[in-house]
Design a protein around this motif. Structure first.
Motif, PDB file in Angstrom:
ATOM      1  N   ALA A 110       0.853  -1.191   0.000  1.00 15.52           N
ATOM      2  CA  ALA A 110       0.000   0.000   0.000  1.00 15.52           C
ATOM      3  C   ALA A 110       0.887   1.239   0.000  1.00 15.52           C
ATOM      4  N   LEU A 111       0.610   2.164  -0.908  1.00 17.99           N
ATOM      5  CA  LEU A 111       1.304   3.453  -0.954  1.00 17.99           C
ATOM      6  C   LEU A 111       0.347   4.496  -0.377  1.00 17.99           C
ATOM      7  N   ILE A 112       0.733   5.065   0.771  1.00 15.84           N
ATOM      8  CA  ILE A 112      -0.147   6.001   1.473  1.00 15.84           C
ATOM      9  C   ILE A 112       0.561   7.344   1.630  1.00 15.84           C
TER      10      ILE A 112
ATOM     11  N   THR B  16       2.661  -9.262  -7.785  1.00 17.00           N
ATOM     12  CA  THR B  16       3.050  -8.122  -6.956  1.00 17.00           C
ATOM     13  C   THR B  16       2.062  -6.979  -7.180  1.00 17.00           C
ATOM     14  N   MET B  17       1.699  -6.270  -6.108  1.00 17.41           N
ATOM     15  CA  MET B  17       0.746  -5.174  -6.223  1.00 17.41           C
ATOM     16  C   MET B  17       1.271  -3.924  -5.530  1.00 17.41           C
ATOM     17  N   LEU B  18       1.039  -2.779  -6.163  1.00 18.97           N
ATOM     18  CA  LEU B  18       1.266  -1.470  -5.546  1.00 18.97           C
ATOM     19  C   LEU B  18      -0.062  -0.735  -5.632  1.00 18.97           C
ATOM     20  N   VAL B  19      -0.668  -0.468  -4.483  1.00 12.55           N
ATOM     21  CA  VAL B  19      -2.014   0.105  -4.453  1.00 12.55           C
ATOM     22  C   VAL B  19      -1.997   1.418  -3.679  1.00 12.55           C
ATOM     23  N   ILE B  20      -2.407   2.496  -4.351  1.00 11.19           N
ATOM     24  CA  ILE B  20      -2.580   3.790  -3.686  1.00 11.19           C
ATOM     25  C   ILE B  20      -3.984   3.815  -3.101  1.00 11.19           C
ATOM     26  N   THR B  21      -4.090   3.973  -1.789  1.00  5.99           N
ATOM     27  CA  THR B  21      -5.414   3.966  -1.179  1.00  5.99           C
ATOM     28  C   THR B  21      -5.416   4.737   0.132  1.00  5.99           C
ATOM     29  N   HIS B  22      -6.605   5.276   0.454  1.00  6.32           N
ATOM     30  CA  HIS B  22      -6.835   5.885   1.764  1.00  6.32           C
ATOM     31  C   HIS B  22      -7.927   5.109   2.512  1.00  6.32           C
ATOM     32  N   ASP B  23      -8.355   3.992   1.944  1.00  8.58           N
ATOM     33  CA  ASP B  23      -9.483   3.269   2.530  1.00  8.58           C
ATOM     34  C   ASP B  23      -9.033   2.421   3.712  1.00  8.58           C
ATOM     35  N   ARG B  24      -9.633   2.658   4.868  1.00  8.97           N
ATOM     36  CA  ARG B  24      -9.205   1.989   6.096  1.00  8.97           C
ATOM     37  C   ARG B  24      -9.468   0.489   6.037  1.00  8.97           C
ATOM     38  N   TYR B  25     -10.580   0.089   5.404  1.00  6.27           N
ATOM     39  CA  TYR B  25     -10.901  -1.335   5.339  1.00  6.27           C
ATOM     40  C   TYR B  25      -9.855  -2.083   4.515  1.00  6.27           C
ATOM     41  N   LEU B  26      -9.526  -1.561   3.334  1.00  2.00           N
ATOM     42  CA  LEU B  26      -8.508  -2.209   2.504  1.00  2.00           C
ATOM     43  C   LEU B  26      -7.154  -2.210   3.209  1.00  2.00           C
ATOM     44  N   LEU B  27      -6.786  -1.090   3.821  1.00  5.22           N
ATOM     45  CA  LEU B  27      -5.490  -1.011   4.499  1.00  5.22           C
ATOM     46  C   LEU B  27      -5.376  -2.061   5.604  1.00  5.22           C
ATOM     47  N   ASN B  28      -6.470  -2.299   6.295  1.00  2.69           N
ATOM     48  CA  ASN B  28      -6.437  -3.244   7.415  1.00  2.69           C
ATOM     49  C   ASN B  28      -6.502  -4.701   6.975  1.00  2.69           C
TER      50      ASN B  28
ATOM     51  N   ILE C  49       4.040  -1.482   3.583  1.00  2.00           N
ATOM     52  CA  ILE C  49       3.555  -0.106   3.551  1.00  2.00           C
ATOM     53  C   ILE C  49       4.678   0.814   3.075  1.00  2.00           C
ATOM     54  N   LEU C  50       4.354   1.670   2.102  1.00  2.00           N
ATOM     55  CA  LEU C  50       5.231   2.781   1.722  1.00  2.00           C
ATOM     56  C   LEU C  50       4.489   4.063   2.075  1.00  2.00           C
ATOM     57  N   HIS C  51       5.086   4.885   2.931  1.00  3.92           N
ATOM     58  CA  HIS C  51       4.426   6.121   3.372  1.00  3.92           C
ATOM     59  C   HIS C  51       5.217   7.313   2.847  1.00  3.92           C
TER      60      HIS C  51
ATOM     61  N   GLU D 244       9.587   3.124   4.590  1.00  2.00           N
ATOM     62  CA  GLU D 244       9.294   1.772   4.103  1.00  2.00           C
ATOM     63  C   GLU D 244       9.099   0.852   5.304  1.00  2.00           C
ATOM     64  N   PHE D 245       8.035   0.053   5.278  1.00  2.00           N
ATOM     65  CA  PHE D 245       7.750  -0.824   6.423  1.00  2.00           C
ATOM     66  C   PHE D 245       7.248  -2.166   5.915  1.00  2.00           C
ATOM     67  N   ASP D 246       7.884  -3.241   6.313  1.00  2.00           N
ATOM     68  CA  ASP D 246       7.432  -4.582   5.975  1.00  2.00           C
ATOM     69  C   ASP D 246       6.514  -5.082   7.082  1.00  2.00           C
ATOM     70  N   GLY D 247       5.244  -5.181   6.786  1.00  9.02           N
ATOM     71  CA  GLY D 247       4.251  -5.596   7.768  1.00  9.02           C
ATOM     72  C   GLY D 247       2.896  -5.020   7.409  1.00  9.02           C
ATOM     73  N   THR D 248       1.913  -5.268   8.257  1.00  8.56           N
ATOM     74  CA  THR D 248       0.554  -4.791   7.995  1.00  8.56           C
ATOM     75  C   THR D 248       0.413  -3.321   8.367  1.00  8.56           C
ATOM     76  N   TYR D 249      -0.702  -2.730   7.925  1.00  9.26           N
ATOM     77  CA  TYR D 249      -0.953  -1.324   8.223  1.00  9.26           C
ATOM     78  C   TYR D 249      -1.111  -1.097   9.725  1.00  9.26           C
ATOM     79  N   SER D 250      -1.809  -2.003  10.412  1.00  9.11           N
ATOM     80  CA  SER D 250      -1.990  -1.861  11.864  1.00  9.11           C
ATOM     81  C   SER D 250      -0.641  -1.891  12.581  1.00  9.11           C
ATOM     82  N   GLU D 251       0.231  -2.826  12.162  1.00  7.86           N
ATOM     83  CA  GLU D 251       1.571  -2.903  12.753  1.00  7.86           C
ATOM     84  C   GLU D 251       2.353  -1.622  12.471  1.00  7.86           C
ATOM     85  N   TYR D 252       2.172  -1.087  11.261  1.00  7.78           N
ATOM     86  CA  TYR D 252       2.875   0.145  10.899  1.00  7.78           C
ATOM     87  C   TYR D 252       2.428   1.309  11.765  1.00  7.78           C
ATOM     88  N   ARG D 253       1.102   1.442  11.982  1.00  7.00           N
ATOM     89  CA  ARG D 253       0.616   2.554  12.801  1.00  7.00           C
ATOM     90  C   ARG D 253       1.189   2.488  14.214  1.00  7.00           C
TER      91      ARG D 253
END
Length: 578
Positions: free
Chosen positions: A31-33, A206-218, A224-226, A234-243
């Protein structure tokens, strides 16, 4: 799959990236956020077409990398006289015709070398796409997305949200090594959003997805690329772990910064004492001590940590002030009586409802049920079934941004037309809405989707409207802007009619729901709507947990502002438990 090293790029008025580096490995779903206007879509375009951009740094792509791409903007197909199945199978059938044409040419010429090479390339392409089984692949994808019933439907008869799902599906069916999706969730209803999550999770490439949607991110990503302020994390892991990680890092940096500032203050105090002594008494030893301590102070200042990577960029949205006494009268502001609209078949019929002063209603329904058509007729206010109180001023935010904004005007000209008299007024407005000052003299067409929506919101806030008609107001907005808009709508004392697929906006801000189903509109309590969404689309435990996460993150932000780091530490622990 892709390696980016020290990439720098910008436009004349704005630098986007400064020496950013990251990798995308085979099979990762990334996810690119980032905030609106940070250059996420531009970065995706550079990765796809690096030869079209003048940048510094290096982009290395795997030789076997085939890239698929679906834009954030759903563009209608010119030839609408095709079914959904024909649309999805078009590239497969076209490739098979090319193979048949080459085979036919082989029987008519003796110079076969060039044809054999072309034939082999086409066969390789067909194999990479698994073209021999395309029909079963299409049926399976439609089933995963919950769109089986649409296979024989004409493209002209499906909604914009459904068409966007088909565009994404068509790119996935071609099995590229890297699939880039730019805000694929925008305008999707709850059912299609769940289908999109399923498609993403079942995709093997492989996927690179630009999104702001909380459901998809979770639910959908393991990297995660922020992108923020020209920098990238750059963070290897889920969005929740990244936050959790980013908040812990911010706390650690804050504590380190406090220690550094204390040491700098102590050293500065010693320098001041030694300088005072040096002025009172000529002594070379004191002079050398002053120089030594000053050098130490300079080193401390130079090496102090930079500000934490993530600073909350939440816009200050305050919607128009409304006469509270008038709102308290509860007069009908909008009246719909026996409204109907049809194309080839009835879309809406027997629609009747009233919206009273001070009420907030969310118009909700599946893609293609006629919501936007109804909103357009309300705005035109010339339909016999629609009546807006003649003393009520109203304003609109359109999901079709080219309708709500003149894209050939500059941002300054647009805000000037909205009542901002001077450049200084515009500058303050841009700052409040987290829009870069550099965009003041840019054409509106050069803004990102999120920036255009923020510009529409700024114009709404500057108006004296008592009725706000909002068509997908949170679309394209980053997470911070979504939160700020939710607060602003909740605090607004005027009347609101909003079309939205954003569960949080509807559940948190609407007094009641106007549900579009079975070709009509019925009123529903917000509490009942929540239960319906839980039962039909999402797990209630997930939604409640996600709401708690948001509340904890808001509390952490408040604690940071108060410099209550003990509270931050405690709240971070609670967030990690969730």
């Amino acid at each position: 799959m892709i390696q980016v090293e020290e990439l720098s790029f910008g436009f004349t008025a704005k630098d986007l990236y400064k020496d950013i580096s990251f990798t995308l490995e085979a099979g990762q779903h990334c996810a690119l956020i980032g905030s609106n206007g940070t250059g996420k879509s531009t970065l995706a375009e550079i990765l796809i077409h690096p030869e079209e951009y003048l940048y510094d740094g290096k982009i290395v792509r795997d030789e076997s990398c085939r890239i698929g791409y679906a834009s954030q903007f759903s563009v209608g197909d010119k030839f609408q006289d095709r079914t959904v199945f024909e649309f999805l199978s078009e590239r497969f059938t076209s490739l098979q015709k090319d193979i048949e044409t080459v085979c036919a040419a082989m029987t008519e010429t003796e110079d076969l070398d060039a044809l054999y090479e072309q034939y082999q390339q086409l066969l390789d392409q067909n194999e990479a796409m698994d073209g021999d089984h395309y029909e079963s692949k299409i049926r399976k994808s439609l089933a995963v997305a919950g769109m089986n019933d649409l296979a024989e439907t004409k493209l002209a008869d499906i909604s914009g949200g459904e068409y966007k799902m088909l565009q994404i599906m068509r790119e996935m069916l071609l099995a590229p090594n890297l699939l880039v999706l730019d805000e694929p969730d925008v305008f999707l209803d709850f059912g299609n959003l769940g289908g999109l999550a399923q498609l993403i999770n079942e995709y093997e490439g492989t996927m690179l997805v630009i999104t702001h949607d909380r459901y998809l991110l979770n639910h959908c990503f393991n990297k995660i690329l922020h992108l923020e302020n020209g920098d990238l994390q750059e963070f290897d892991g889920t969005y929740s772990e990244y936050r959790c990680s980013i908040l812990r890092e911010k706390l650690a940096l804050k504590l380190q910064n406090i220690e550094e500032q204390e040491e700098i203050a102590r050293t500065q105090e010693l320098v001041d004492i030694l300088r005072k002594r040096a002025t009172e008494k000529v002594n070379p030893v004191i002079g050398r001590s002053v120089n030594a301590k000053q050098s130490q102070l300079d080193r401390l200042v130079a090496r102090q940590i930079k500000a934490p990577f993530i600073e909350i960029r939440e816009p200050e949205i305050v919607l128009p002030k409304v006469n509270v006494e008038e709102a308290a009268e509860k007069k009908p502001v909008l009246t719909i009586t026996d409204y109907q609209v049809s194309f080839e078949e009835d879309l809406l019929e027997n629609v009747s409802f009233q919206l009273f002063a001070g009420e907030k209603a969310a118009l909700i329904g599946a893609n293609g049920t006629g919501k936007t058509t109804l909103i357009r007729d309300i705005l035109q206010n010339d339909h016999p079934a629609i009546h807006i109180d003649e003393n009520t001023k109203y304003a609109c935010l359109s999901q079709l941004q080219e309708e709500g904004l003149d894209e050939e005007k500059t941002v300054f000209e647009t805000l000037q037309d909205g009542g901002f008299a001077t450049r200084e007024d515009v500058r303050h407005c841009l700052a409040r809405y987290c829009l870069q000052e550099e965009c003041m003299d840019q054409k509106v067409s050069k803004l990102s989707g999120g920036e255009k929506n923020m510009l529409q919101i700024a114009l709404l806030a500057a108006s004296d409207a008592q009725l706000l008609i909002l068509d997908e107001p949170t679309s394209h907005l980053d997470l911070y802007a979504q939160t700020a808009l939710e607060k602003a709508i909740a605090d607004y004392e005027g009347t609101v009619l909003m079309v939205t697929h954003d569960f949080y906006l509807a559940a948190g801000c609407a007094d009641y729901i106007l549900l579009v189903e079975d070709h009509t509109v019925r009123r529903m309590r917000t509490r009942k709507f929540r239960k319906m969404v839980y039962d039909k689309y999402f797990d209630s435990a997930y939604l409640e947990t996600d709401r708690k996460k948001q509340e904890l993150e808001a509390a952490i932000t408040t604690a940071f502002k108060k410099n209550d780091l003990a509270a931050v530490d405690k709240l971070c622990g609670q967030l990690e438990e969730l």
